[in-house]
Design a protein around this motif. Structure first.
Motif, mmCIF file in Angstrom:
data_model
loop_
_atom_site.group_PDB
_atom_site.id
_atom_site.type_symbol
_atom_site.label_atom_id
_atom_site.label_comp_id
_atom_site.label_asym_id
_atom_site.label_seq_id
_atom_site.Cartn_x
_atom_site.Cartn_y
_atom_site.Cartn_z
ATOM 1 N N ALA A 170 0.904 -1.259 0.202
ATOM 2 C CA ALA A 170 0.101 -0.027 -0.109
ATOM 3 C C ALA A 170 0.934 1.283 0.072
ATOM 4 C CB ALA A 170 -0.925 -0.017 1.358
ATOM 5 N N LEU A 171 0.344 2.515 -0.286
ATOM 6 C CA LEU A 171 0.913 3.502 -0.017
ATOM 7 C C LEU A 171 1.299 4.006 1.334
ATOM 8 C CD1 LEU A 171 -1.148 5.854 -2.377
ATOM 9 C CD2 LEU A 171 1.231 5.094 -3.025
ATOM 10 N N HIS A 172 2.349 4.576 1.454
ATOM 11 C CA HIS A 172 2.916 4.929 2.836
ATOM 12 C C HIS A 172 2.120 5.581 3.695
ATOM 13 C CE1 HIS A 172 6.035 5.905 5.869
ATOM 14 N NE2 HIS A 172 5.281 7.045 5.935
ATOM 15 N N GLY A 173 1.782 4.778 4.690
ATOM 16 C CA GLY A 173 0.639 5.252 5.835
ATOM 17 C C GLY A 173 -0.842 4.763 5.204
ATOM 18 N N SER A 174 -0.990 4.359 4.113
ATOM 19 C CA SER A 174 -2.498 4.118 3.855
ATOM 20 C C SER A 174 -2.919 2.687 4.151
ATOM 21 C CB SER A 174 -2.741 3.942 2.130
ATOM 22 O OG SER A 174 -3.866 3.648 1.678
ATOM 23 N N GLN A 175 -4.237 2.479 4.659
ATOM 24 C CA GLN A 175 -4.773 1.384 4.743
ATOM 25 C C GLN A 175 -5.603 0.634 3.596
ATOM 26 O OE1 GLN A 175 -4.397 -0.310 7.368
ATOM 27 N NE2 GLN A 175 -3.573 1.114 9.033
ATOM 28 N N GLU A 176 -5.307 1.584 2.424
ATOM 29 C CA GLU A 176 -5.850 0.689 1.096
ATOM 30 C C GLU A 176 -5.076 -0.011 0.552
ATOM 31 O OE1 GLU A 176 -8.272 2.359 -2.632
ATOM 32 O OE2 GLU A 176 -8.411 3.132 -0.815
ATOM 33 N N PRO A 177 -4.911 -1.097 0.381
ATOM 34 C CA PRO A 177 -3.891 -1.922 -0.469
ATOM 35 C C PRO A 177 -4.095 -1.654 -2.004
ATOM 36 C CG PRO A 177 -5.537 -3.461 0.436
ATOM 37 C CD PRO A 177 -5.913 -2.026 0.910
ATOM 38 N N PHE A 178 -2.754 -1.839 -2.501
ATOM 39 C CA PHE A 178 -2.434 -1.715 -3.987
ATOM 40 C C PHE A 178 -3.575 -2.343 -4.578
ATOM 41 C CE2 PHE A 178 1.967 -0.427 -3.220
ATOM 42 C CZ PHE A 178 1.923 1.023 -2.936
ATOM 43 N N LEU A 179 -3.889 -2.132 -5.747
ATOM 44 C CA LEU A 179 -4.943 -2.754 -6.636
ATOM 45 C C LEU A 179 -3.896 -4.211 -7.001
ATOM 46 C CD1 LEU A 179 -7.323 -2.761 -8.400
ATOM 47 C CD2 LEU A 179 -6.092 -2.065 -10.201
ATOM 48 N N GLY A 180 -4.981 -5.205 -6.770
ATOM 49 C CA GLY A 180 -4.266 -6.673 -6.955
ATOM 50 C C GLY A 180 -3.534 -7.252 -5.737
ATOM 51 N N ALA A 181 -2.896 -6.538 -4.777
ATOM 52 C CA ALA A 181 -2.222 -7.019 -3.908
ATOM 53 C C ALA A 181 -2.754 -8.276 -3.078
ATOM 54 C CB ALA A 181 -1.560 -5.861 -2.864
ATOM 55 N N VAL A 182 -4.115 -7.645 -2.600
ATOM 56 C CA VAL A 182 -4.653 -9.004 -1.689
ATOM 57 C C VAL A 182 -4.938 -10.366 -2.499
ATOM 58 C CG1 VAL A 182 -6.849 -9.589 -0.570
ATOM 59 C CG2 VAL A 182 -5.862 -7.060 -0.411
ATOM 60 N N GLU A 183 -5.464 -10.052 -3.754
ATOM 61 C CA GLU A 183 -5.458 -11.215 -4.530
ATOM 62 C C GLU A 183 -4.301 -11.917 -4.858
ATOM 63 O OE1 GLU A 183 -8.900 -8.186 -5.127
ATOM 64 O OE2 GLU A 183 -6.665 -8.079 -5.451
ATOM 65 N N TRP A 184 -3.197 -11.310 -4.948
ATOM 66 C CA TRP A 184 -1.847 -11.638 -5.370
ATOM 67 C C TRP A 184 -1.287 -12.588 -4.072
ATOM 68 C CZ3 TRP A 184 2.729 -11.369 -2.488
ATOM 69 C CH2 TRP A 184 3.627 -11.871 -3.161
ATOM 70 N N THR A 185 -1.760 -12.061 -2.944
ATOM 71 C CA THR A 185 -1.227 -13.009 -1.524
ATOM 72 C C THR A 185 -2.221 -14.140 -1.295
ATOM 73 O OG1 THR A 185 -2.878 -11.526 -0.197
ATOM 74 C CG2 THR A 185 -0.568 -10.908 -0.419
ATOM 75 N N HIS A 186 -3.358 -14.285 -1.958
ATOM 76 C CA HIS A 186 -4.066 -15.473 -2.005
ATOM 77 C C HIS A 186 -3.540 -16.363 -2.892
ATOM 78 C CE1 HIS A 186 -7.243 -13.802 0.687
ATOM 79 N NE2 HIS A 186 -7.517 -12.694 -0.059
ATOM 80 N N ARG A 187 -3.487 -15.906 -4.099
ATOM 81 C CA ARG A 187 -2.728 -16.833 -5.213
ATOM 82 C C ARG A 187 -1.350 -17.345 -4.668
ATOM 83 N NH1 ARG A 187 -3.989 -12.721 -8.619
ATOM 84 N NH2 ARG A 187 -1.796 -12.044 -8.798
ATOM 85 N N VAL A 188 -0.471 -16.727 -3.898
ATOM 86 C CA VAL A 188 0.584 -17.309 -3.426
ATOM 87 C C VAL A 188 0.406 -18.291 -2.091
ATOM 88 C CG1 VAL A 188 2.645 -16.375 -2.317
ATOM 89 C CG2 VAL A 188 1.886 -15.045 -4.129
ATOM 90 N N ARG A 189 -0.303 -17.867 -1.478
ATOM 91 C CA ARG A 189 -1.058 -18.788 -0.510
ATOM 92 C C ARG A 189 -1.459 -20.319 -0.923
ATOM 93 N NH1 ARG A 189 -4.060 -15.650 4.184
ATOM 94 N NH2 ARG A 189 -4.862 -14.702 2.474
#
Length: 170
Positions: A38-57
């Motif tokens: 995410a951007l520094h200090g933001s609680q909003e993840p970068f586009l696709g980051a959550v999905e990327w972690t799911h694929r990796v897991r």
């Protein structure tokens, strides 16, 4: 300079493929937060980051968020990803090694550290005997300490760019 050189450099976390992680011998991934997920200090993840972690897991890798930030920053963010976390990690000191051994039963060379800062994420990974992936920061932080660190990183990033250009020639 090798203490400051990553194993791999890529623009974004979503550019990291499962194949690359396998080729690095990774079993676990330690992810930074700011300018990585995410951007520094933001609680909003970068586009696709959550999905990327799911694929990796789903591909069988363990993932841990490891940040120098305080729990008030890291805990709600890790909850968005449904990932375990370590806050106030004191990177670049290689505290992740005993954590990886205890939590995952892994050797340091089976862990890949992913982050955007040479003097915390990459130096810490190299010091600990882990592999590393350096990402391009998405934004420039305003504080004097960040501007100073980013200035110190420029020669290293320039060398990485030259190395990348050299790989495309011939």
């Amino acid at each position: 300079m090798s203490w400051f050189m990553p194993t791999v450099a890529l623009p974004r976390v979503t550019d990291i493929s499962i194949e690359l992680l396998h080729s690095l011998g990774a079993k676990a991934i330690f992810l930074d937060v700011d300018n990585t997920l995410a951007l520094h200090g933001s609680q909003e993840p970068f586009l696709g980051a959550v999905e990327w972690t799911h694929r990796v897991r789903e591909a069988g890798f363990q993932i841990l968020i490891m940040s120098n930030n305080l729990k008030s920053r890291v805990a709600p963010f890790a909850a968005l990803f449904d990932l375990p976390f370590v806050c106030f990690a004191q990177k670049p000191f290689p505290l992740g090694v005993p954590y990886a051994k205890k939590k995952y039963g892994l050797k340091p060379e089976q862990v890949v550290v992913i982050g955007d800062q040479v003097f915390t994420d990459i130096l810490g990974a190299n010091w600990a005997g882990m592999k590393s992936i350096l990402l391009e920061p998405e934004n420039c932080e305003d504080s004097m300490s960040f501007r100073f660190r980013r200035a110190l990183e420029r020669p290293i990033r320039k060398r990485l760019a030259q190395r990348k250009e050299g790989n495309h020639e011939g």
